[in-house]
Structures are given as structure tokens and as C-alpha cells.
Design a protein around this motif. Structure first.
Motif, mmCIF file in Angstrom:
data_model
loop_
_atom_site.group_PDB
_atom_site.id
_atom_site.type_symbol
_atom_site.label_atom_id
_atom_site.label_comp_id
_atom_site.label_asym_id
_atom_site.label_seq_id
_atom_site.Cartn_x
_atom_site.Cartn_y
_atom_site.Cartn_z
ATOM 1 N N MET A 48 -7.560 7.381 -3.650
ATOM 2 C CA MET A 48 -6.703 6.204 -3.532
ATOM 3 C C MET A 48 -6.375 5.901 -2.076
ATOM 4 O O MET A 48 -6.386 4.747 -1.650
ATOM 5 N N THR A 49 -6.086 6.932 -1.289
ATOM 6 C CA THR A 49 -5.789 6.717 0.126
ATOM 7 C C THR A 49 -6.991 6.104 0.835
ATOM 8 O O THR A 49 -6.859 5.137 1.600
ATOM 9 N N LEU A 69 -8.654 -3.386 -6.243
ATOM 10 C CA LEU A 69 -7.651 -2.339 -6.045
ATOM 11 C C LEU A 69 -6.240 -2.818 -6.401
ATOM 12 O O LEU A 69 -5.479 -2.117 -7.066
ATOM 13 N N TYR A 70 -5.878 -4.007 -5.952
ATOM 14 C CA TYR A 70 -4.505 -4.492 -6.106
ATOM 15 C C TYR A 70 -4.364 -5.628 -7.118
ATOM 16 O O TYR A 70 -3.247 -6.034 -7.447
ATOM 17 N N PHE A 107 -10.434 -5.189 -2.194
ATOM 18 C CA PHE A 107 -8.990 -5.398 -2.164
ATOM 19 C C PHE A 107 -8.527 -5.994 -3.494
ATOM 20 O O PHE A 107 -7.507 -5.587 -4.061
ATOM 21 N N LYS A 139 -7.535 2.409 -0.275
ATOM 22 C CA LYS A 139 -6.554 1.493 0.317
ATOM 23 C C LYS A 139 -6.895 1.182 1.774
ATOM 24 O O LYS A 139 -6.813 0.032 2.215
ATOM 25 N N HIS A 196 0.814 -1.232 0.000
ATOM 26 C CA HIS A 196 0.000 0.000 0.000
ATOM 27 C C HIS A 196 0.841 1.274 0.000
ATOM 28 O O HIS A 196 0.377 2.334 -0.395
#
Length: 506
Positions: A430-431, A492-493, A489, A434, A350
Motif C-alpha cells: 500500500m505504501t 487506488l483511491y 491513482f 500510494k 494518503h
């Protein structure tokens, strides 16, 4: 190395500009100077704009003085309590263009944090109150703030909408309409502070009240080379009596204040007298430790000169508001612990820092407070509660992050179709995403609210994230919730988390 330790702290309130040159490692005060006072106006929001020439002139002088001392690092903070965001941006641009100095605006919550830190972070002064209950009182243009400390720990802060600006206006109106203006003023102050009476009626046996930045009394009783001194009750009572009976000219001469500020003397005394009564303080103190000392202490921590965790002030405030709405503590405590553990194990993924870690901790603490209003869509209720109750120490942007994490920690996901999320700057999105993704995983691990998991390991290898939960109990509900909440999750990743269980003895 000595030059690196020296730092310039510049702070601007609606009263004046101040510069403090300080050794960040030792907290030694090297130099402290102030500008001429700003001309006070009925509309305080106009003061900065009216005094732009004085502000630039003072900053230019401060820069030269720092150069004379060999100070290469400095920062300029200013109170934004009485001006809106647009006005603040315009003023920032003017100041930057004319002086080359960037303004860092502070909201009320941040100002309160630095005022609390000025005492809590000053080791020598704070240790002198070891084992005692300490109240710190500050009276400003926008509000009155009362802080409580116990056993050298921050306990709580009350921000009261009773500032000198409001009292100035009331005093003006009373001069021509009331038979006894002082009595009416005291009644008005009482009406604003009365709700604190029951909250402060703890009856602690060893309690003191410290008046912060109470210039009228500091000018008489606190030597310039001292940061803290006790003020006898008899002296306080005598000065209060004179403030209530004397002429405006006498008040200016006796308390060494300008005529434009003389009307603030009596209200300050009346507020202090009432809170002395409510707290049942056995001793009264004056201190010169103020927001600038707090700014210096935090800057020293940011530079690594101290490793104390001052974020505990904000975390404690989050605990206070959580306890106010939801008495059950075990679930939020475990979710916070698991969320921080996952955060720490996934730093390389992150790439967030210690400040975001604090925001995650706070969000995990308050995310369920909306249940006190309704379990249906409780996350929306949690969000607007936090929007209306900014936590001490958080910037407006940080409070937005916490509120948005609370909003999306449950079933709704932050995305383009969400109005609150869509209107935020991309980097903020984005923060939030995450931190929400991490909190969702942690929240799912105690979906039953039964604290079944005693230990959690986190393994990220070959783009596989495996969380192993140690528990003797059936985790079927947790696994179901985990699979649902892990979707963000994965989006996002590009990594799909999986939950495994390792059975342990009951």
C-alpha cells in the motif's frame, strides 16, 4: 520535564554492548558504560550467539542503571552487518524472552548514516570546522567508511569492503608465509583503496581528516572528558612506527587493547596513513563522537528537540547516484518538486508521514537512472541499480520501497501479476502504491522533459482531484501522459485526477 529529556541509547556491535544516557535537548552526556568485550571468533556471525548470556546480563544491568537515573525511555540498536536476517530474528527472540528488551537491527547503510550524523549533528564540534573540507574515517569489522563534508554540509560517503575481519584473516595467513608481512599487508590495503586516489585528489586548501573510534590512539591522546582533539602528524608517525615494529604484548600494553584486538592496530594505522595521503589533509583529529551520538541526535530530532532536516544526508546520496548515471538535472528536479507538492496537498488522502515523503523525494531523484543502461524498460534497470546500491540512512525495507517505486513509476503498474510486488507484505504494498501513484502524476507533468510548467495547484473537493498547471506552452503531450498515468491513482483511491491548464505569459 527533565526526566522526559533523559534517554537511554543502547548499542551492540560485534565487540561489546554500550549504554549512553543523554539529555536529548542539550546533548549533555549523563553516563556512558560498556559491557565486557565479546570473545572474538573467526566467524563473526557466531559472536552474538556465543555471547547471549553476557548480552542478557549486560542489558539487565543497563536497565537497572537507567532506573537509578530515572530514565523511562530507551531503545536498543544492534549491528546486523555480519549476520543474516534469519539469525537476527532468532537472536531477537532470545534476547526479548530473556531480558524483555526489543532489538532494532541496523544495516550498513543505517550505521553509516548515524556515524555521519554523530559529527554533522553535533553543532559545537561541527561548527569548529566551518569553511573547511572534512573527511571522517571509520574502520570497522565489516568495512571501512570515509565521509566527506564541505561548508558544514554532507557531500559523499564511500563504503569500502575492507574490514578488520578480512584483515585479521590475511594477517594470520601472512605470519607463516611472507618474508615481510607488514609490507604485503600495506600492498593489500593499497589495492583496495587505490580507486579513491583520483576521487579524492581535489586539492582543497584547508582539509582535515578525523579518525572516529580509533581506540588505540584515543586511549593515549584523547582525554575522557573531550570529544575531539588534534593529533600532531609527528605523534601519528611515531605511533605507526611502533605498531609496525613492536611485539604483540607491547602493543597490548602501550595501546591499552586486549590481545584479541591487537592485530587490528597496524592495519588501522596503514589505512589512515594512506587516506591521509589521498585527501592531502593538513590536520589530523581524533574523536569519541560515534554511532551512539548519532543515534542520540536522531532520537532528539524524532522527539522534536531539534527541527534540523537530517534526511538531507540521504537525499544528497540519492543526488550523487543520480548524477553518476544521468547528467541532466532539470527533469528530475522538477518532477521531485511537483511530486512533493502533490504529496503535501493530499496528506488527508494518503495519510503518510514525513519518512514516506523523504522516500518519495529519493524515488523521484533516482527513478530514471536506468536510462543510462537502456531506455527500453529503463524502470527495471533503475530498480536493480538501487537494489545493488542501498542509500545511506535507509533500512532494507525503505530501500525496497524506493526500488519498487522506481520499478513501477512509468508504464507497469504494481499489482498481483507483478512478482516483485506480489511477494511484499500488504502494508508495504500500500505504501509503494500510494507513492507510485503520486510520482506517476508528477512524472507525466514533465513528459516532454522541457519543464513547461511553472506552477501547479492541487484541489481535492467532492471526490474530485483537479491539478491546474500554469504554463504558456502547449501541454498536449503532458495531458496525454497524465491521462495514462492517472489510472493507478483512480484504482487506488476511486478518484480520477484531471489536469487543467491556465495559460500564462511566456
Amino acid at each position: 520535564m527533565a526526566g522526559k529529556k533523559l534517554f537511554g541509547i543502547i548499542y551492540m556491535s560485534t565487540t561489546r554492548l554500550e549504554l549512553m544516557i543523554v539529555n536529548l535537548k542539550t546533548h549533555e552526556l549523563i553516563e556512558r558504560v560498556t559491557s565486557a568485550n565479546f570473545v572474538q571468533t573467526a566467524d563473526k556471525s557466531e559472536i552474538y550467539q556465543n555471547e547471549i548470556t553476557k548480552i542478557v546480563f549486560s542489558l539487565t544491568g543497563f536497565l537497572q542503571l537507567m532506573a537509578d537515573y530515572g530514565v523511562k525511555s530507551y531503545k536498543f540498536w544492534a549491528s546486523q552487518q555480519l549476520i543474516d536476517d534469519v539469525s537476527a530474528r532468532y537472536l531477537s527472540e532470545q534476547i526479548l524472552l530473556r531480558s524483555g528488551v526489543k532489538v532494532n537491527w541496523l544495516n550498513t547503510s543505517q550505521i553509516n548514516y548515524f556515524r555521519a550524523l554523530s559529527l554533522m549533528g553535533h553543532t559545537k564540534a561541527f561548527h569548529s570546522f566551518a569553511g573547511r573540507t572534512v573527511y571522517l574515517l571509520y574502520m570497522g569489522s565489516a568495512a571501512v567508511t570515509l565521509f566527506k563534508f564541505s561548508q558544514e554540509e554532507f557531500v559523499q560517503a564511500w563504503n569500502i569492503g575492507l574490514g578488520y575481519l578480512e584483515l585479521d584473516q590475511l594477517s594470520q595467513a601472512l605470519r607463516n608465509s611472507a618474508n615481510d608481512p607488514n609490507e604485503v599487508l600495506d600492498d593489500y590495503i593499497s589495492s583496495k583503496l587505490d580507486y579513491l586516489k583520483s576521487e579524492l585528489a581535489g586539492g582543497e586548501p584547508d582539509t582535515c581528516l578525523i579518525l572516529q573510534d580509533f581506540a588505540a590512539l584515543n586511549n593515549i591522546y584523547l582525554p575522557l572528558n573531550k570529544r575531539l582533539t588534534e593529533l600532531p602528524y609527528a605523534a601519528f608517525s611515531q605511533e605507526l612506527k611502533q605498531a609496525g615494529e613492536a611485539s604483540s604484548q607491547y602493543i597490548c600494553d602501550h595501546f591499552h587493547v586486549e590481545d584479541s584486538l591487537s592485530g587490528r592496530i597496524l592495519p588501522g594505522f596503514l589505512i589512515a596513513r594512506r587516506l591521509l595521503s589521498y585527501t592531502q589533509a593538513q590536520q589530523l583529529y581524533l574523536t569519541r563522537l560515534n554511532i551512539m551520538d548519532g543515534l542520540a541526535i536522531q532520537t532528539g530530532a524524532d522527539f522534536g528537540f531539534t527541527h534540523k532536516d537530517y534526511g538531507i544526508i540521504t537525499q544528497t546520496s540519492a543526488e550523487n547516484i543520480a548524477q553518476l548515471y544521468i547528467k541532466e538535472e532539470a527533469h528530475r528536479s522538477l518532477v521531485r518538486k511537483l511530486a512533493l507538492h502533490i504529496f503535501d496537498q493530499l496528506k488527508k488522502l494518503h495519510r503518510l508521514g514525513s519518512r514516506e515523503r523523504l522516500l518519495l523525494s529519493i524515488a523521484a531523484t533516482i527513478s530514471d537512472i536506468g536510462n543510462a543502461i537502456s531506455q527500453h524498460n529503463h524502470y527495471h534497470h533503475s530498480a536493480y541499480i538501487m537494489e545493488a546500491n542501498p542509500l545511506i540512512g535507509l533500512s532494507d525495507q525503505e530501500n525496497t520501497i524506493v526500488s519498487e517505486i522506481a520499478r513501477y513509476h512509468s508504464t507497469e503498474s504494481p499489482g498481483a501479476d507483478q512478482l516483485h510486488f506480489h511477494s511484499l507484505p500488504p502494508e508495504l504494498q500500500m505504501t509503494i502504491a500510494k507513492l507510485v501513484a503520486i510520482l506517476r502524476l508528477a512524472d507525466a507533468l514533465d513528459d516532454s522533459h522541457q519543464q513547461k510548467i511553472s506552477k501547479l495547484t492541487v484541489s481535492l473537493k467532492n471526490e474530485q482531484l483537479i491539478l491546474t498547471a500554469f504554463s504558456p506552452q502547449d501541454l498536449s503531450l503532458e495531458k496525454w501522459a497524465f491521462n495514462r498515468k492517472a489510472q493507478l491513482f483512480n484504482e487506488l483511491y476511486g478518484i480520477k485526477p484531471s489536469l487543467k491548464q491556465r495559460r500564462t505569459d511566456a
